[in-house]
Motif scaffolding. Structure first.
Motif, PDB file in Angstrom:
ATOM      1  N   PHE A  48       0.836  -1.197   0.000  1.00  0.00           N
ATOM      2  CA  PHE A  48       0.000   0.000   0.000  1.00  0.00           C
ATOM      3  C   PHE A  48       0.877   1.255   0.000  1.00  0.00           C
ATOM      4  CE2 PHE A  48      -2.228   3.247   2.682  1.00  0.00           C
ATOM      5  CZ  PHE A  48      -3.211   3.597   1.771  1.00  0.00           C
ATOM      6  N   LYS A  49       1.885   1.275   0.858  1.00  0.00           N
ATOM      7  CA  LYS A  49       2.785   2.432   0.917  1.00  0.00           C
ATOM      8  C   LYS A  49       3.571   2.579  -0.390  1.00  0.00           C
ATOM      9  CE  LYS A  49       4.639   1.143   4.881  1.00  0.00           C
ATOM     10  NZ  LYS A  49       5.518   1.181   6.084  1.00  0.00           N
ATOM     11  N   LYS A  50       3.985   1.455  -0.957  1.00  0.00           N
ATOM     12  CA  LYS A  50       4.683   1.512  -2.240  1.00  0.00           C
ATOM     13  C   LYS A  50       3.762   2.055  -3.333  1.00  0.00           C
ATOM     14  CE  LYS A  50       7.810  -2.382  -1.305  1.00  0.00           C
ATOM     15  NZ  LYS A  50       8.135  -3.789  -1.660  1.00  0.00           N
ATOM     16  N   GLN A  51       2.492   1.668  -3.284  1.00  0.00           N
ATOM     17  CA  GLN A  51       1.556   2.164  -4.289  1.00  0.00           C
ATOM     18  C   GLN A  51       1.330   3.661  -4.133  1.00  0.00           C
ATOM     19  OE1 GLN A  51      -2.834   0.948  -4.684  1.00  0.00           O
ATOM     20  NE2 GLN A  51      -1.883  -0.073  -6.453  1.00  0.00           N
ATOM     21  N   LEU A  52       1.234   4.129  -2.895  1.00  0.00           N
ATOM     22  CA  LEU A  52       1.089   5.572  -2.688  1.00  0.00           C
ATOM     23  C   LEU A  52       2.321   6.318  -3.179  1.00  0.00           C
ATOM     24  CD1 LEU A  52      -0.661   5.964   0.796  1.00  0.00           C
ATOM     25  CD2 LEU A  52      -1.670   5.717  -1.474  1.00  0.00           C
TER      26      LEU A  52
END
Length: 312
Positions: A27-31
């Motif tokens: 999720f953090k990588k996608q953000l």
């Protein structure tokens, strides 16, 4: 503007080895990916769209983040991450879980599959409990291809189809309770630490996150008449009235709306409502905001880099 939809964003859970979710790490990588390539919509930017639909031209390809089902990890993991990035999250709450201490049927199904793995055994158990008279006939054809695009095994798709769409609403609690008992689980165990509570919603709302309605009991509107649907929506907004958000938003359970939905939402002063149907997937422009504000399209997070679900 692209609107992206999330459900479970969490860390691994030991007692749910087959549970499907987006890992918090991804999720953090996608953000990071979204910020580098598109940008994230802020609270102030989204609020301007209510009175200035032409402002969307300034948002270009920016990403608006939305989160369904009022899950606990939306407060413990997602919300702090959005604060760091000064990004808006719209969180859609099914309000029955604020009124009753029990999990929604849709989440009991997820939990059963996450606990037991493949749907073959569960499907066999369910079929022994379900009589033909307990199933929908009028609208069943509408959902026949609902799970075709998912990469679940066939038995899992059929289990979800039976419990979510074919089984009549009045029998779902009964059948799911029997399945939960046969699997050695308890309903209290499923509900515990699953959903956001009043205080968490207040904190998020006070810090420029939007809390919208996901109806009351998360029932597919295609299985309700106009009076039942209106009651589902009105009750949800009554329960959420302690928040008094800047913009009134709504997300259709299962992403689907009926021929009555627009009128019901208009009468309740809803500014924007969101769908998640494949045939509606598109970027949002000024015309959508002016002509179709109650059927705004969303992309699933798995349509983008780092959005693929993990298991276990």
């Amino acid at each position: 503007m692209k609107i992206v939809m999330y459900h479970y964003v969490r860390e691994s859970v030991k007692n749910l080895p087959f549970f499907r979710y987006l890992s918090f790490s991804n999720f953090k990588k996608q953000l990071d990916f979204f910020e580098a390539n598109f940008g994230l919509v802020s609270f102030e930017e989204f609020c301007r769209l209510k009175t200035e639909p032409d402002f969307i031209s300034c948002l270009k390809n920016k990403i608006l983040l939305s989160f369904d089902d009022g899950l606990k990890e939306h407060f413990s993991l997602v919300y702090p991450e959005l604060l760091k990035r000064k990004a808006l999250g719209i969180f859609f709450m099914p309000t029955a879980v604020l009124e009753e201490e029990k999990a929604l049927c849709v989440h009991k199904i997820h939990y059963l599959l996450g606990h037991g793995g493949g749907g073959g055994k569960l499907l066999d158990l369910a079929l022994k409990l379900v009589e033909p008279s307990m199933c929908e006939s009028k609208n069943a054809y509408l959902f026949e291809d609902y799970y075709d695009l998912l990469d679940d095994e066939e038995s899992v798709k059929n289990f979800k189809l039976l419990l979510n769409y074919n089984l009549k609403e009045e029998f779902k609690e009964e059948v799911l309770s029997a399945l939960i008992k046969k699997c050695g689980l308890s309903e209290a165990q499923i509900y515990e630490n699953y959903y956001l509570n009043h205080e968490e919603l207040k904190i998020m709302s006070a810090n420029q996150m939007l809390i919208g309605s996901h109806a009351h009991a998360h029932i597919n509107f295609l299985n309700l008449n106009a009076k039942e649907e209106a009651k589902e929506v009105q009750k949800s907004f009554e329960i959420l009235s302690f928040l008094n958000p800047t913009i009134r938003t709504f997300c259709y359970p299962y992403g689907e709306f009926s021929r009555n939905s627009r009128t019901i939402l208009q009468n309740l002063g809803v500014d924007f409502a969101f769908v998640s149907l494949d045939e509606y997937k598109k970027d949002i422009d000024e015309e959508d905001l002016r002509l179709n504000p109650l059927t705004l399209s969303r992309y699933d997070c798995n349509a983008f880099k780092f959005g693929k679900a993990s298991m276990g």
